[in-house]
Design a protein around this motif. Structure first.
Motif, PDB file in Angstrom:
ATOM      1  N   LEU A  61       5.344  -2.023  -1.536  1.00  0.00           N
ATOM      2  CA  LEU A  61       5.706  -2.357  -0.154  1.00  0.00           C
ATOM      3  C   LEU A  61       4.875  -1.533   0.823  1.00  0.00           C
ATOM      4  CD1 LEU A  61       9.575  -2.550  -0.689  1.00  0.00           C
ATOM      5  CD2 LEU A  61       7.913  -4.422  -0.698  1.00  0.00           C
ATOM      6  N   GLY A  62       3.582  -1.381   0.535  1.00  0.00           N
ATOM      7  CA  GLY A  62       2.696  -0.603   1.390  1.00  0.00           C
ATOM      8  C   GLY A  62       2.838   0.869   1.112  1.00  0.00           C
ATOM      9  N   THR A  63       2.309   1.343  -0.037  1.00  0.00           N
ATOM     10  CA  THR A  63       2.626   2.690  -0.472  1.00  0.00           C
ATOM     11  C   THR A  63       1.654   3.153  -1.546  1.00  0.00           C
ATOM     12  OG1 THR A  63       4.409   4.030  -1.424  1.00  0.00           O
ATOM     13  CG2 THR A  63       4.215   1.793  -2.208  1.00  0.00           C
ATOM     14  N   GLU A  64       2.047   4.182  -2.292  1.00  0.00           N
ATOM     15  CA  GLU A  64       1.285   4.699  -3.426  1.00  0.00           C
ATOM     16  C   GLU A  64       2.266   5.103  -4.520  1.00  0.00           C
ATOM     17  OE1 GLU A  64      -1.929   8.247  -4.520  1.00  0.00           O
ATOM     18  OE2 GLU A  64      -1.030   8.129  -2.526  1.00  0.00           O
ATOM     19  N   PHE A  65       2.024   4.623  -5.734  1.00  0.00           N
ATOM     20  CA  PHE A  65       2.916   4.975  -6.831  1.00  0.00           C
ATOM     21  C   PHE A  65       2.127   5.047  -8.136  1.00  0.00           C
ATOM     22  CE2 PHE A  65       2.782   0.380  -6.915  1.00  0.00           C
ATOM     23  CZ  PHE A  65       2.877   0.026  -8.249  1.00  0.00           C
ATOM     24  N   GLY A  66       2.715   5.720  -9.130  1.00  0.00           N
ATOM     25  CA  GLY A  66       2.084   5.852 -10.428  1.00  0.00           C
ATOM     26  C   GLY A  66       2.967   5.282 -11.519  1.00  0.00           C
ATOM     27  N   VAL A  67       2.332   4.799 -12.596  1.00  0.00           N
ATOM     28  CA  VAL A  67       3.067   4.303 -13.753  1.00  0.00           C
ATOM     29  C   VAL A  67       2.389   4.802 -15.027  1.00  0.00           C
ATOM     30  CG1 VAL A  67       3.944   2.212 -12.628  1.00  0.00           C
ATOM     31  CG2 VAL A  67       1.761   2.135 -13.823  1.00  0.00           C
ATOM     32  N   ALA A  68       3.186   4.991 -16.063  1.00  0.00           N
ATOM     33  CA  ALA A  68       2.697   5.224 -17.422  1.00  0.00           C
ATOM     34  C   ALA A  68       3.421   4.205 -18.297  1.00  0.00           C
ATOM     35  CB  ALA A  68       2.983   6.647 -17.880  1.00  0.00           C
ATOM     36  N   ILE A  69       2.674   3.285 -18.864  1.00  0.00           N
ATOM     37  CA  ILE A  69       3.257   2.129 -19.538  1.00  0.00           C
ATOM     38  C   ILE A  69       3.050   2.248 -21.034  1.00  0.00           C
ATOM     39  CG2 ILE A  69       3.180  -0.387 -19.758  1.00  0.00           C
ATOM     40  CD1 ILE A  69       2.120  -0.410 -16.841  1.00  0.00           C
ATOM     41  N   GLY A  70       4.138   2.407 -21.769  1.00  0.00           N
ATOM     42  CA  GLY A  70       4.088   2.521 -23.218  1.00  0.00           C
ATOM     43  C   GLY A  70       5.293   1.848 -23.838  1.00  0.00           C
ATOM     44  N   SER A  71       5.711   2.349 -24.998  1.00  0.00           N
ATOM     45  CA  SER A  71       6.848   1.732 -25.675  1.00  0.00           C
ATOM     46  C   SER A  71       7.453   2.705 -26.661  1.00  0.00           C
ATOM     47  CB  SER A  71       6.396   0.466 -26.416  1.00  0.00           C
ATOM     48  OG  SER A  71       5.446   0.805 -27.419  1.00  0.00           O
ATOM     49  N   ASP A  72       8.680   2.407 -27.062  1.00  0.00           N
ATOM     50  CA  ASP A  72       9.303   3.118 -28.173  1.00  0.00           C
ATOM     51  C   ASP A  72       9.595   2.093 -29.263  1.00  0.00           C
ATOM     52  OD1 ASP A  72      11.537   1.702 -27.366  1.00  0.00           O
ATOM     53  OD2 ASP A  72      12.609   3.442 -26.576  1.00  0.00           O
ATOM     54  N   SER A  73      10.413   2.463 -30.233  1.00  0.00           N
ATOM     55  CA  SER A  73      10.678   1.555 -31.346  1.00  0.00           C
ATOM     56  C   SER A  73      11.470   0.324 -30.928  1.00  0.00           C
ATOM     57  CB  SER A  73      11.433   2.302 -32.457  1.00  0.00           C
ATOM     58  OG  SER A  73      12.664   2.819 -31.965  1.00  0.00           O
ATOM     59  N   GLY A 113      -7.638   5.662 -19.293  1.00  0.00           N
ATOM     60  CA  GLY A 113      -7.645   5.157 -20.656  1.00  0.00           C
ATOM     61  C   GLY A 113      -6.926   6.060 -21.630  1.00  0.00           C
ATOM     62  N   PRO A 114      -6.459   5.484 -22.753  1.00  0.00           N
ATOM     63  CA  PRO A 114      -6.597   4.069 -23.105  1.00  0.00           C
ATOM     64  C   PRO A 114      -5.671   3.186 -22.268  1.00  0.00           C
ATOM     65  CG  PRO A 114      -5.296   5.215 -24.762  1.00  0.00           C
ATOM     66  CD  PRO A 114      -5.775   6.255 -23.816  1.00  0.00           C
ATOM     67  N   CYS A 115      -6.238   2.089 -21.769  1.00  0.00           N
ATOM     68  CA  CYS A 115      -5.495   1.221 -20.860  1.00  0.00           C
ATOM     69  C   CYS A 115      -5.939  -0.222 -21.069  1.00  0.00           C
ATOM     70  CB  CYS A 115      -5.749   1.641 -19.410  1.00  0.00           C
ATOM     71  SG  CYS A 115      -4.864   0.665 -18.183  1.00  0.00           S
ATOM     72  N   SER A 148      -4.783 -11.912  -9.844  1.00  0.00           N
ATOM     73  CA  SER A 148      -4.980 -12.639  -8.587  1.00  0.00           C
ATOM     74  C   SER A 148      -5.509 -11.654  -7.564  1.00  0.00           C
ATOM     75  CB  SER A 148      -3.663 -13.262  -8.093  1.00  0.00           C
ATOM     76  OG  SER A 148      -2.836 -12.285  -7.492  1.00  0.00           O
ATOM     77  N   ALA A 149      -5.711 -12.133  -6.330  1.00  0.00           N
ATOM     78  CA  ALA A 149      -6.193 -11.254  -5.266  1.00  0.00           C
ATOM     79  C   ALA A 149      -5.139 -10.259  -4.816  1.00  0.00           C
ATOM     80  CB  ALA A 149      -6.657 -12.089  -4.078  1.00  0.00           C
ATOM     81  N   SER A 150      -3.916 -10.393  -5.324  1.00  0.00           N
ATOM     82  CA  SER A 150      -2.845  -9.479  -4.913  1.00  0.00           C
ATOM     83  C   SER A 150      -1.987  -9.039  -6.095  1.00  0.00           C
ATOM     84  CB  SER A 150      -1.960 -10.142  -3.855  1.00  0.00           C
ATOM     85  OG  SER A 150      -1.360 -11.324  -4.373  1.00  0.00           O
ATOM     86  N   SER A 151      -2.549  -9.046  -7.310  1.00  0.00           N
ATOM     87  CA  SER A 151      -1.735  -8.641  -8.459  1.00  0.00           C
ATOM     88  C   SER A 151      -2.609  -8.171  -9.611  1.00  0.00           C
ATOM     89  CB  SER A 151      -0.847  -9.799  -8.929  1.00  0.00           C
ATOM     90  OG  SER A 151      -1.631 -10.887  -9.386  1.00  0.00           O
ATOM     91  N   MET A 152      -2.003  -7.372 -10.475  1.00  0.00           N
ATOM     92  CA  MET A 152      -2.632  -6.888 -11.695  1.00  0.00           C
ATOM     93  C   MET A 152      -1.574  -6.796 -12.772  1.00  0.00           C
ATOM     94  SD  MET A 152      -4.560  -3.223 -12.535  1.00  0.00           S
ATOM     95  CE  MET A 152      -6.102  -3.644 -11.717  1.00  0.00           C
ATOM     96  N   MET A 153      -1.976  -7.083 -14.006  1.00  0.00           N
ATOM     97  CA  MET A 153      -1.102  -6.889 -15.157  1.00  0.00           C
ATOM     98  C   MET A 153      -1.617  -5.688 -15.941  1.00  0.00           C
ATOM     99  SD  MET A 153      -0.949  -7.181 -18.677  1.00  0.00           S
ATOM    100  CE  MET A 153      -2.218  -8.346 -19.113  1.00  0.00           C
ATOM    101  N   VAL A 154      -0.742  -4.716 -16.211  1.00  0.00           N
ATOM    102  CA  VAL A 154      -1.091  -3.576 -17.066  1.00  0.00           C
ATOM    103  C   VAL A 154      -0.155  -3.615 -18.261  1.00  0.00           C
ATOM    104  CG1 VAL A 154      -1.316  -1.090 -17.264  1.00  0.00           C
ATOM    105  CG2 VAL A 154      -1.909  -2.207 -15.112  1.00  0.00           C
ATOM    106  N   ALA A 155      -0.730  -3.869 -19.440  1.00  0.00           N
ATOM    107  CA  ALA A 155       0.083  -3.972 -20.653  1.00  0.00           C
ATOM    108  C   ALA A 155       0.319  -2.620 -21.289  1.00  0.00           C
ATOM    109  CB  ALA A 155      -0.601  -4.913 -21.653  1.00  0.00           C
ATOM    110  N   HIS A 156      -0.597  -1.677 -21.034  1.00  0.00           N
ATOM    111  CA  HIS A 156      -0.489  -0.370 -21.669  1.00  0.00           C
ATOM    112  C   HIS A 156      -1.374   0.612 -20.922  1.00  0.00           C
ATOM    113  CE1 HIS A 156      -0.040   2.576 -24.895  1.00  0.00           C
ATOM    114  NE2 HIS A 156      -1.330   2.820 -24.744  1.00  0.00           N
ATOM    115  N   GLY A 157      -0.933   1.854 -20.800  1.00  0.00           N
ATOM    116  CA  GLY A 157      -1.750   2.891 -20.195  1.00  0.00           C
ATOM    117  C   GLY A 157      -1.176   3.416 -18.892  1.00  0.00           C
ATOM    118  N   ARG A 158      -2.009   4.143 -18.166  1.00  0.00           N
ATOM    119  CA  ARG A 158      -1.580   4.796 -16.921  1.00  0.00           C
ATOM    120  C   ARG A 158      -2.354   4.231 -15.738  1.00  0.00           C
ATOM    121  NH1 ARG A 158       0.846  10.072 -17.821  1.00  0.00           N
ATOM    122  NH2 ARG A 158      -0.186  10.945 -16.006  1.00  0.00           N
TER     123      ARG A 158
END
Length: 438
Positions: free
Chosen positions: A190-202, A148-150, A156-166
């Motif tokens: 594709l069968g793995t591990e990854f990280g995201v940080a989802i934000g924005s600029d102007s 958080g904040p997130c 669905s059973a195989s998807s997620m939407m992340v609009a903001h956060g890590r």
């Protein structure tokens, strides 16, 4: 000529698809069937899910020998069909037994504060994790660690939407095709591990992405999709007409080494009761600000977020402009008796610089006339702690005084020893301040 029941032909085409023997004409015919019938599309998805289930559950080691002898004309074909029928019967029983299980559940939290109740089903609900960490576990075995904040939604059973956060997504190797939807497009695991940080600029969304294991598929610039492999990190910058991929933002390499890849242990730095600074207004003459969401305003100092992370446009710490130690002032909103201050330094995430060193603590009743009540030297945070672990707080005590405004004036700051002394990309910074009565 089409069979009387198109679903019979659909099953035949699915068999060819799973046997990797689908011709181009078969593919056209299959797509036509799927376009024409919602029932066919549902049956198609179920067939693929059944096939995936057989792969995921190795305890089904073999199909018992069949008593009936196959026809001499097409022995291999009939044997395959009979064996597949037996497998489908078992898989149908398995899915019937499990069909009431939710797509995903909240499997654990650490220091989590929610905007809404995080109970019951998660599918289709907009969720807001204000601070702390949460783990979402899918029935398929996929796990997602959120910081958080997130703002997120299990879609669905195989998807997620992340609009903001890590978020860190961990997908078992036998699962193929988990989707993480972001404001800049879909990331396919594709069968793995990854990280995201989802934000924005102007200008639009900025998504930092790093592959820890395996590979993922992301939106690309000149082609619809491209693959990223282990060790690669990029920023997906949303722009009008598409996306732009860059490996550095504002002279810094994209790096998510501080992402929580497991649910962290409960923090040993929980805010003490009576933190007078929490949520209070903070002002500063200036703060560090660059393109692509590299903005570090003073209000982050009292937001209660102690992990020195965040996402573009919403980092959790304050940085002074280049070349300045900086200063900031907390408004307690009314005259208050105080006697202790706790400060949490920063190392500017993975970059290892910009922490305050020598400081002066001053107080005022009118925000104009300040006088000094303490001098202190903060420790340098030299090593990046384990992901999700907060930096230590340092305590400064003094004879109790009455004040409304509390100023921290930076006198010096820690530099990156590997940079030249005249490098302009240096300055002061701090992650959090707490103020207490004594």
């Amino acid at each position: 000529m089409k069979p009387a029941n198109p679903l019979v032909r659909l099953d035949e085409l699915v068999l060819l698809l799973l046997d990797d023997s689908l011709t181009k004409s078969n593919e056209i015919e299959l797509n036509a069937l799927l376009r024409e019938s919602a029932e066919a599309r549902a049956r198609y998805r179920k067939s693929l899910n059944l096939h995936a289930a057989l792969i995921r559950y190795p305890q089904v080691e073999k199909v018992l020998p069949l008593v009936a002898k196959p026809s001499p004309a097409r022995p291999a074909r009939v044997a395959v069909l009979l064996a597949l029928a037996a497998c489908l019967m078992w898989a149908a029983f398995f899915f019937q037994f499990n069909e009431d299980k939710p797509a995903a559940t909240l499997s654990g939290t650490t220091d989590a504060i929610w905007l809404e109740k995080a109970d019951g089903t998660l599918l289709g609900r907009q969720m807001h994790l204000r601070s702390g960490f949460a783990e979402i576990r899918y029935t398929s075995g996929v796990r997602v660690i959120l910081e958080g904040p997130c703002q997120f939604q299990v879609t669905s059973a195989s998807s997620m939407m992340v609009a903001h956060g890590r978020a860190t997504v961990k997908v078992p190797t036998h699962i193929d095709g988990f989707h993480l939807d972001t404001p800049a497009g879909r990331i396919t695991d594709l069968g793995t591990e990854f990280g995201v940080a989802i934000g924005s600029d102007s200008e639009g969304p900025v998504i930092l992405t790093e592959v820890f294991e395996g590979e993922i598929e992301i939106p690309a610039e000149h082609t619809p999709r491209m693959r990223m492999r282990v060790g690669e990190s990029l920023a997906i910058v949303g722009e009008s007409g598409g996306t732009r991929l860059v490996s550095t933002l504002d002279d810094y390499r994209v790096n998510l080494a501080d992402s929580a890849r497991q649910l962290p242990a409960p923090s040993s730095h929980q805010p003490s009761s009576g933190n007078l600074a929490l949520g209070k207004p903070v002002t500063s003459p200036a703060h560090y600000s660059q393109n692509h969401g590299s903005v570090f305003p003073a209000e982050t100092l009292t937001d209660g977020r102690i992990n020195d992370t965040g996402s573009p446009g919403d980092w959790s710490f304050w940085l002074a402009p280049n070349g300045e130690a900086g200063e900031f002032t907390v408004d307690l909103l009314e005259p208050t008796r105080i006697g202790r201050i706790e400060l949490q330094n920063t190392r500017n995430r993975t970059h290892g610089d910009r922490g305050l060193r020598d400081i002066s603590i001053q107080i005022s009743g009118d925000n104009e006339n300040f006088h000094e009540i303490a001098l202190a030297q903060l420790e340098q945070i030299e090593k990046l702690p384990a992901p999700g672990v907060g930096f230590p707080f340092e305590t400064i005590t003094f004879k109790p005084v009455t004040a409304r405004f509390v100023k921290v004036l930076g006198l010096s700051y820690y530099r990156d020893a590997k940079r030249p002394h005249d490098d302009p990309n240096e300055g002061g910074g701090l992650n959090e301040i707490r103020i207490f009565a004594q």
